[in-house]
Design an enzyme around this catalytic site. Structure first.
Site, PDB file in Angstrom:
ATOM      1  N   ALA A 122       0.751  -1.261   0.000  1.00 47.19           N
ATOM      2  CA  ALA A 122       0.000   0.000   0.000  1.00 47.19           C
ATOM      3  C   ALA A 122       0.781   1.312   0.000  1.00 47.19           C
ATOM      4  CB  ALA A 122      -0.953  -0.002   1.182  1.00 47.19           C
ATOM      5  N   ALA A 123       1.938   1.385   0.679  1.00 45.94           N
ATOM      6  CA  ALA A 123       2.581   2.690   0.864  1.00 45.94           C
ATOM      7  C   ALA A 123       3.114   3.254  -0.464  1.00 45.94           C
ATOM      8  CB  ALA A 123       3.730   2.563   1.855  1.00 45.94           C
ATOM      9  N   PRO A 124       3.093   4.544  -0.667  1.00 45.88           N
ATOM     10  CA  PRO A 124       2.694   5.586   0.289  1.00 45.88           C
ATOM     11  C   PRO A 124       1.178   5.758   0.441  1.00 45.88           C
ATOM     12  CG  PRO A 124       3.411   6.568  -1.769  1.00 45.88           C
ATOM     13  CD  PRO A 124       3.651   5.097  -1.905  1.00 45.88           C
ATOM     14  N   GLY A 125       0.380   5.086  -0.393  1.00 44.67           N
ATOM     15  CA  GLY A 125      -1.054   5.090  -0.113  1.00 44.67           C
ATOM     16  C   GLY A 125      -1.936   5.819  -1.116  1.00 44.67           C
ATOM     17  N   ASN A 126      -1.370   6.210  -2.261  1.00 40.15           N
ATOM     18  CA  ASN A 126      -2.214   6.916  -3.246  1.00 40.15           C
ATOM     19  C   ASN A 126      -3.360   6.036  -3.721  1.00 40.15           C
ATOM     20  OD1 ASN A 126      -0.794   9.278  -3.224  1.00 40.15           O
ATOM     21  ND2 ASN A 126       0.581   8.660  -4.873  1.00 40.15           N
ATOM     22  N   LYS A 127      -3.042   4.775  -4.013  1.00 40.56           N
ATOM     23  CA  LYS A 127      -4.100   3.883  -4.517  1.00 40.56           C
ATOM     24  C   LYS A 127      -5.019   3.468  -3.367  1.00 40.56           C
ATOM     25  CE  LYS A 127      -1.213   2.442  -8.326  1.00 40.56           C
ATOM     26  NZ  LYS A 127       0.092   2.904  -7.858  1.00 40.56           N
ATOM     27  N   GLU A 167       1.458  -3.084   4.412  1.00 42.43           N
ATOM     28  CA  GLU A 167       2.750  -2.509   4.019  1.00 42.43           C
ATOM     29  C   GLU A 167       3.801  -3.137   4.918  1.00 42.43           C
ATOM     30  OE1 GLU A 167       4.184  -0.568   1.562  1.00 42.43           O
ATOM     31  OE2 GLU A 167       5.962  -1.108   2.719  1.00 42.43           O
ATOM     32  N   ASP A 198       0.019  -3.872  -6.262  1.00 40.21           N
ATOM     33  CA  ASP A 198       0.819  -2.865  -6.960  1.00 40.21           C
ATOM     34  C   ASP A 198       2.229  -2.967  -6.354  1.00 40.21           C
ATOM     35  OD1 ASP A 198       1.111  -0.555  -8.698  1.00 40.21           O
ATOM     36  OD2 ASP A 198       1.185   0.659  -6.883  1.00 40.21           O
ATOM     37  N   CYS A 200       4.612   0.097 -12.498  1.00 41.81           N
ATOM     38  CA  CYS A 200       5.001   1.297 -13.242  1.00 41.81           C
ATOM     39  C   CYS A 200       6.277   0.972 -14.022  1.00 41.81           C
ATOM     40  CB  CYS A 200       5.160   2.513 -12.340  1.00 41.81           C
ATOM     41  SG  CYS A 200       6.215   2.260 -10.931  1.00 41.81           S
TER      42      CYS A 200
HETATM   43  N1  SAM Z   1       0.304   1.358  -4.308  1.00 43.27           N
HETATM   44  C1  SAM Z   1       1.191   2.350  -3.766  1.00 43.27           C
HETATM   45  C2  SAM Z   1       0.668   3.743  -4.126  1.00 43.27           C
HETATM   46  O1  SAM Z   1       0.061   3.886  -5.185  1.00 43.27           O
HETATM   47  O2  SAM Z   1       0.867   4.674  -3.342  1.00 43.27           O
HETATM   48  C3  SAM Z   1       2.613   2.148  -4.254  1.00 43.27           C
HETATM   49  C4  SAM Z   1       3.137   0.780  -3.906  1.00 43.27           C
HETATM   50  S1  SAM Z   1       4.877   0.622  -4.137  1.00 43.27           S
HETATM   51  C5  SAM Z   1       5.016   0.345  -5.818  1.00 43.27           C
HETATM   52  C6  SAM Z   1       5.116  -0.964  -3.449  1.00 43.27           C
HETATM   53  C7  SAM Z   1       5.025  -0.998  -1.942  1.00 43.27           C
HETATM   54  O3  SAM Z   1       4.810  -2.335  -1.536  1.00 43.27           O
HETATM   55  C8  SAM Z   1       6.285  -0.557  -1.234  1.00 43.27           C
HETATM   56  O4  SAM Z   1       5.953   0.372  -0.237  1.00 43.27           O
HETATM   57  C9  SAM Z   1       6.844  -1.830  -0.615  1.00 43.27           C
HETATM   58  O5  SAM Z   1       7.509  -1.594   0.606  1.00 43.27           O
HETATM   59  C10 SAM Z   1       5.582  -2.623  -0.401  1.00 43.27           C
HETATM   60  N2  SAM Z   1       5.754  -4.097  -0.404  1.00 43.27           N
HETATM   61  C11 SAM Z   1       6.567  -4.821  -1.203  1.00 43.27           C
HETATM   62  N3  SAM Z   1       6.400  -6.122  -0.939  1.00 43.27           N
HETATM   63  C12 SAM Z   1       5.474  -6.233   0.022  1.00 43.27           C
HETATM   64  C13 SAM Z   1       4.860  -7.337   0.702  1.00 43.27           C
HETATM   65  N4  SAM Z   1       5.231  -8.584   0.441  1.00 43.27           N
HETATM   66  N5  SAM Z   1       3.911  -7.079   1.622  1.00 43.27           N
HETATM   67  C14 SAM Z   1       3.539  -5.797   1.901  1.00 43.27           C
HETATM   68  N6  SAM Z   1       4.098  -4.715   1.302  1.00 43.27           N
HETATM   69  C15 SAM Z   1       5.042  -4.932   0.372  1.00 43.27           C
END
Ligand code: SAM
Length: 469
Positions: free
Chosen positions: A230-235, A253, A300, A356
């Site tokens: 989820a982070a940073p959380g836009n979606k 996250e 994502d 992305c």
């Molecule tokens: N969807 C987010 C947004 O639109 O703001 C961006 C997500 S970013 C591409 C991927 C995120 O997933 C990162 O913050 C990463 O730390 C987290 N992440 C990666 N693998 C993970 C897992 N197995 N479980 C939970 N979070 C994970």
């Protein structure tokens, strides 16, 4: 004044080649990071013209005791000439700049005349052609504001519905994503009250596709949705708004630092139906009483980010992206794993997987392998047809990347710059219509209650008389 010292220190570190812009900015203390980042980026955009102004005004030679470095002068002169002045109390440094304000202004004016430009915006460095073709997208956070209210707000501030490229004040409503507005790429919204209060989210159009395609239940108090990464959380905030802030949205996250950013963003965006969980989604048991009820899952995950037109890249000439095959393979293995894990959730109906990245190895190849997996077969997953996945969007998946499985037309691709967005990829898995959902497992508590009730009933039942001969 600390804010200016911090920003000038970032510029010093960049000059000393201590790291990339992103890398150095990420090391700043979180409380002031957004503000310092904005000042650093804006100063870099105007660095060439600000440097000329400073040189011509003799500011540094005349005030060398107060303004101790060129980079400090850059950030101070930026705010003096290009925004509403220095944001700090009165003191010797501010006084030094103010003594030279008239001279600085006239030097700036002289440069504008020389370059034949009218507005300050035209002085910004925009050598990445692709970035200049991507509007500044503003998603109205419908948990706090309506698009009508937003439009009134911006038109009152002089913006006109004439398209984002017609002028610096032009904007439009996006044709594919509801509640998305497109403004001129040169605009900044970080100081805008609507941004500061969470009423708008600055989110690229392509990045809005994921939640929109997932299409979670709206205004349903029983809805259960998962945002797995989820982070940073836009979606997450987009999903929450699409759900009408109702039902339950679990946002996972795994990274602790990013988790705190996520929490901050969710509270700023007034997401009341979200439960943020600092955990690795891959460790979540799909039969968990709470999470097993999820019907929609957004994936994502981390990716190479190769589709992002880095608005900062062109500011430092030597920031070149290196595509490392080994890294791509590792990412693809992880991405496949996360899709297969999501497919194990017993009640899930719809899974969106997005990246992305522009590489087929993270996109079509991963989707093909997921379709061939045991999880997809036993769960009856296939790709949602085109008419269910942004049918009017022309750029679709790459057929040659599908390795014989699935229809590339079901997939969405965005080409960086060319489509007025960053590079992006979206896929959507759905269950075959003949798939029979398992009966909802009674939760442990409910199960215990029913067992207790049965026991009570048995106790109350009159004992059968034992027949005696
Ligand atoms: N969807 C987010 C947004 O639109 O703001 C961006 C997500 S970013 C591409 C991927 C995120 O997933 C990162 O913050 C990463 O730390 C987290 N992440 C990666 N693998 C993970 C897992 N197995 N479980 C939970 N979070 C994970």
């Amino acid at each position: 004044m600390n804010f200016y010292f911090e920003a000038s220190e970032v510029l010093n570190r960049l000059d000393a080649k201590e790291g990339s812009i992103k890398g150095i900015l990420a090391t700043l203390p979180e409380n002031n990071r957004a503000r310092t980042t904005a000042l650093v980026i804006e100063t870099l955009k105007y660095k060439s013209v600000l440097s000329d102004v400073i040189q011509a005004s003799k500011l540094l030679t005349e005030e060398k005791k107060k303004i101790t470095s060129f980079n400090l002068a850059l950030v101070l002169v930026h705010d003096t000439l290009l925004v509403n002045g220095i944001q700090a109390g009165d003191g010797p440094i501010k006084q030094a700049i103010l003594r030279h304000k008239t001279r600085l202004r006239s030097e700036l004016q002289r440069i504008k005349i020389k370059r034949g430009v009218k507005s300050n915006l035209e002085l910004a460095q925009t050598s990445d052609d692709r970035a200049a073709k991507i509007p500044r997208y503003v998603r109205v956070n419908t948990s706090m504001w309506s698009t009508e209210e937003a439009m009134q707000f911006y038109t009152k501030r002089g913006f006109q519905l004439q398209g984002p490229f017609a002028s610096s004040k032009g904007f439009e409503i996006d044709e594919h994503i509801p509640d998305l507005l497109a403004f001129n790429p040169a605009l900044q919204f970080r100081d805008d009250p609507s941004y500061k209060t969470g009423k708008i989210i600055l989110q690229d159009k392509a990045s809005c596709f994921s939640a929109f395609v997932l299409s979670p239940p709206c205004n349903d108090p029983n809805a259960v949705v998962i945002d797995a990464t989820a982070a940073p959380g836009n979606k997450t905030s987009h999903l929450s708004a699409l759900m009408g802030n109702k039902g339950k949205l679990y946002a996972f996250e795994r990274d602790k630092r990013r988790f705190s950013t996520l929490k901050m963003m969710l509270s700023k965006a007034a997401c009341r139906n979200v439960e943020a969980v600092n955990a690795d989604f891959l460790t979540i048991d799909p039969s968990h009483p709470k999470y097993s009820l999820a019907t929609h899952i957004l994936l994502d995950p981390s990716c190479s980010g190769s589709g992002i037109v880095n608005r900062l890249d062109y500011l430092l000439e030597d920031e070149v992206e290196v595509v490392d095959e080994d890294r791509l393979n590792k990412l693809a293995a992880f991405q496949l794993m996360i899709i297969k894990h999501a497919m194990k959730f017993p009640r899930v109906q719809r899974i969106v997987y997005s990246t992305c990245s522009i590489h087929a190895s993270e996109n079509e190849h991963v989707v093909s392998r997921a379709l061939q997996s045991d999880e997809a077969k036993s769960g009856s997953f296939k790709l949602a047809p085109r008419n269910d996945v942004l049918p009017k969007w022309n750029r679709r998946g790459q057929a040659e990347g599908m390795i014989g499985t699935g229809d590339a037309d079901s997939l969405v691709r965005c080409s960086p710059g060319e489509d007025g967005t960053n590079g992006f990829f979206v896929s959507c898995f759905v269950r075959e219509p003949n798939f029979v959902l398992p009966q909802a497992e009674p939760s442990k508590k409910r199960k215990a209650d029913t067992e207790e009730a049965a026991l009570e009933k048995r106790k109350k039942k009159p004992k059968k008389k034992v027949k005696t001969e």
